[in-house]
Design a protein around this motif. Sequence first.
Motif, short mmCIF file in Angstrom:
data_model
loop_
_atom_site.label_atom_id
_atom_site.label_comp_id
_atom_site.label_asym_id
_atom_site.label_seq_id
_atom_site.Cartn_x
_atom_site.Cartn_y
_atom_site.Cartn_z
N GLU A 161 0.83 -1.21 0.00
CA GLU A 161 0.00 0.00 0.00
C GLU A 161 0.86 1.25 0.00
OE1 GLU A 161 -2.52 -0.27 3.39
OE2 GLU A 161 -4.27 -0.72 2.14
N TYR A 162 1.89 1.20 0.84
CA TYR A 162 2.79 2.34 0.94
C TYR A 162 3.47 2.61 -0.40
CZ TYR A 162 7.06 4.87 1.91
OH TYR A 162 8.08 5.78 1.87
N LEU A 163 3.97 1.54 -0.98
CA LEU A 163 4.68 1.64 -2.26
C LEU A 163 3.80 2.28 -3.32
CD1 LEU A 163 7.17 0.88 -3.94
CD2 LEU A 163 6.19 -1.37 -4.27
N LEU A 164 2.57 1.79 -3.40
CA LEU A 164 1.67 2.30 -4.43
C LEU A 164 1.33 3.76 -4.21
CD1 LEU A 164 -0.82 -0.64 -4.81
CD2 LEU A 164 0.72 0.27 -6.54
N LYS A 165 1.03 4.06 -2.98
CA LYS A 165 0.61 5.42 -2.70
C LYS A 165 1.73 6.42 -3.04
CE LYS A 165 -0.88 8.58 0.79
NZ LYS A 165 0.27 9.27 1.36
N GLU A 166 2.90 6.07 -2.58
CA GLU A 166 4.04 6.96 -2.82
C GLU A 166 4.34 7.08 -4.31
OE1 GLU A 166 6.55 8.51 -0.36
OE2 GLU A 166 4.45 8.59 0.30
N LEU A 167 4.31 5.95 -4.97
CA LEU A 167 4.64 5.91 -6.40
C LEU A 167 3.73 6.83 -7.21
CD1 LEU A 167 6.74 4.31 -7.92
CD2 LEU A 167 5.05 2.56 -8.36
N MET A 168 2.46 6.85 -6.82
CA MET A 168 1.49 7.62 -7.59
C MET A 168 1.72 9.13 -7.47
SD MET A 168 -0.03 5.42 -9.10
CE MET A 168 0.21 3.68 -8.90
N THR A 169 2.56 9.54 -6.52
CA THR A 169 2.76 10.98 -6.39
C THR A 169 3.83 11.50 -7.35
OG1 THR A 169 4.38 10.70 -4.65
CG2 THR A 169 2.10 10.95 -3.93
N TYR A 170 4.49 10.60 -8.08
CA TYR A 170 5.55 11.04 -8.99
C TYR A 170 5.15 10.86 -10.45
CZ TYR A 170 8.51 11.14 -4.89
OH TYR A 170 9.04 11.45 -3.68
N PRO A 171 5.75 11.65 -11.34
CA PRO A 171 5.47 11.42 -12.76
C PRO A 171 6.10 10.09 -13.19
CG PRO A 171 7.18 13.09 -12.51
CD PRO A 171 6.69 12.74 -11.12
N ASN A 172 5.60 9.51 -14.23
CA ASN A 172 6.11 8.23 -14.74
C ASN A 172 6.16 7.12 -13.71
OD1 ASN A 172 6.55 9.42 -17.11
ND2 ASN A 172 8.79 9.53 -16.95
N PRO A 173 5.12 6.92 -12.93
CA PRO A 173 5.22 5.90 -11.89
C PRO A 173 5.47 4.52 -12.46
CG PRO A 173 2.93 6.58 -12.15
CD PRO A 173 3.75 7.50 -12.99
N PHE A 174 5.12 4.33 -13.71
CA PHE A 174 5.20 2.98 -14.25
C PHE A 174 6.39 2.73 -15.16
CE2 PHE A 174 0.50 2.56 -13.24
CZ PHE A 174 0.76 1.79 -12.12
N ALA A 175 7.47 3.51 -15.00
CA ALA A 175 8.70 3.16 -15.73
C ALA A 175 9.82 3.12 -14.72
CB ALA A 175 9.02 4.22 -16.77
N CYS A 176 10.65 2.10 -14.75
CA CYS A 176 11.75 2.08 -13.81
C CYS A 176 12.86 2.94 -14.39
CB CYS A 176 12.21 0.65 -13.51
SG CYS A 176 13.63 0.11 -14.43
N PRO A 177 13.77 3.49 -13.58
CA PRO A 177 14.75 4.42 -14.15
C PRO A 177 15.65 3.81 -15.21
CG PRO A 177 15.11 4.07 -11.78
CD PRO A 177 13.87 3.35 -12.13
N HIS A 178 15.74 2.50 -15.27
CA HIS A 178 16.56 1.88 -16.29
C HIS A 178 15.81 1.66 -17.59
CE1 HIS A 178 19.17 0.82 -12.85
NE2 HIS A 178 20.05 1.25 -13.71
N GLY A 179 14.56 2.06 -17.63
CA GLY A 179 13.82 1.99 -18.88
C GLY A 179 13.00 0.71 -19.01
N ARG A 180 13.15 -0.21 -18.08
CA ARG A 180 12.28 -1.38 -18.16
C ARG A 180 10.91 -0.93 -17.67
NH1 ARG A 180 12.85 -5.18 -14.73
NH2 ARG A 180 14.46 -4.29 -13.39
N PRO A 181 9.84 -1.58 -18.12
CA PRO A 181 8.54 -1.17 -17.58
C PRO A 181 8.41 -1.58 -16.12
CG PRO A 181 8.28 -3.03 -19.07
CD PRO A 181 9.73 -2.64 -19.11
N THR A 182 7.67 -0.79 -15.36
CA THR A 182 7.40 -1.15 -13.97
C THR A 182 6.15 -2.01 -13.92
OG1 THR A 182 8.20 1.00 -13.38
CG2 THR A 182 7.03 -0.15 -11.68
#
Length: 576
Positions: free
Chosen positions: A539-560
Amino acid sequence: MRIKALNRETYEKIAAGEVIDRPASIVRELIDNSLDAEADQIRLSLTEGGKSLIQIHDNGFGMTKEDLEICFLKHTTSKIKEFEDIYKSISLGFRGEALNSISIVSELEICSKTNENDVGNCIKIKEGKLLDISETAFNTGTNIKVKNLFFNLPVRRKSLKSDTAEFRQIKDVFIQKSIPFYDRNFILTHNGKEVYNSNKSENPLKRIELFYSKDVRSHLIEIEQEFKEFTIHGYISESNYFKPNKKYQHVFVNQRPIFSGALSHAMNSAYEGICPIGQHPLAFIFIQMNPELTDVNIHPTKREIKLLIEKELYHGLYHLIKEAVTRTFSIPTLQIHDPPVKEAMREYYQSKGSNHDPTFQFDYSQNNQKSFQSKLDTSPVEYDQSTYKILGVLFHTYILLEKEAEFFILDQHAAHERLEYEKIKAKLKDKNISSQGLLTPFVIDFSEDEFTIVSNNLTELKSLGYDLEIFGESSFSVNAIPFFIKDDKVKENIEKLTEDILDNKTVPDPLKFIDESLKMKACKTAVKSGDSLSYSEIEYLLKELMTYPNPFACPHGRPTALKMSRTEIEKMFLRI
Ligand code: ADP
Ligand code: MG
């Protein structure tokens, strides 16, 4: 005395070889001439990869008899009068050497007529000498035939590649030249067969579709912005569409195709964190600017030009692309590509007549509570169930989610990595990157070039967290480094930094440069696949992730995450 002056024939051939090395370079020069003559129809016909014939017929303003008599002589041009004119003119040619060089290494025929004259004229030239001039009935425009290329340079002729290979290079030139001049009609014929006929159009998209594919065209996003000293217009890849090579990256400055290391770097960096390693974004970038801010006279074939405001262009292009990519970022759709699998599934469920429902179970057992407090702070969060419903975890790696009519598979490592990355980046936003002083400063040596560049940028480097002090003739002592760099990586990191400075002639954007290190740090801190996460951690992970742009791409370019719609799932179960 050993030095002798070369005879004229010899040095002419040598000089011609610098401009004309293969059929494609002739084509480049001839198309430029037709464009400079304001032709809006350019018909290029070739035989045998251009080795036996290159013919170009245009409807431009043509040449008078007097022009024809001298157009093939050395340094004859109508485009400039004095050197400074090259900075004002936007014509593609100006050196007055193309026709001369071509005439020295082939048999050349030119027919031309201007609007002011009733009849046209034809000239024949061989090895640079005028053989014949005659009047002829002709429409306004110019027709040039280049026959038997390199007939008098047998070694050069032999070194030409196969017809197909030479033609491929010509095709590339044709494509590069016609994309930015989309308002003119270009036709290409090889061995009597029409290869391309690109009609006039309002933008380059039709041409991109013709030369590349419908698929490519449908995955481009348009970008446009006016800056103080230039405008950028273009088409770039959507955030999930890439190619394994850079052949799809084109930059045109004032409609001239150019290669620029810096702009290429800007394009690729804008996709960092989104484009997978080994893949490259597509980009067709059209820059318009005052020709006085460029120097086209630095490269023999004008492929590279000097951009006097390169830094501004770099930043403009980078931010424009980055913004567009972030805005249009979308989650890749999960697809079952393999028809046998699909087929097998269909058969299986049909034969069972069942609506088999493999429910994913969420495991709340004790060992799941092996907490990741160190990695994920699970202080109670308000998590809005209406956004993403957590269904469970697959293989201790993939979080399964449901939102409205969509099903998501989230990679827990990639997702947490993205979160960590964004958090560190947010901390550094003010660019005040804290330094860590070194207990034992060390000394690094540089070449003279590197030393000059680095010493000119000591203040910028300080803002990146590096405290360097001149130490001897070509060395620095390193007193402090940014906090996120590990001691044993300092040397490597500084070397990479100087390489970057040398390539781009400027200190890189601090946030961009440290990106790599940030990604590594994020990757290391993130939970791994196989780690069991508790419900509250997810729950924590999801909530936090949603506050940033591009939540669904990992920084290495693989999809999240991967996603599948209810309709797609129902289709697979043959419900609809
Ligand atoms: P440059 O393009 O550098 O001036 P070239 O050797 O390519 O030199 O051409 C010499 C001159 O011949 C040009 O400046 C132009 O005046 C004339 N010319 C060449 N091709 C054409 C054409 N297709 N239509 C009209 N004029 C042309
Ligand atoms: Mg020219």
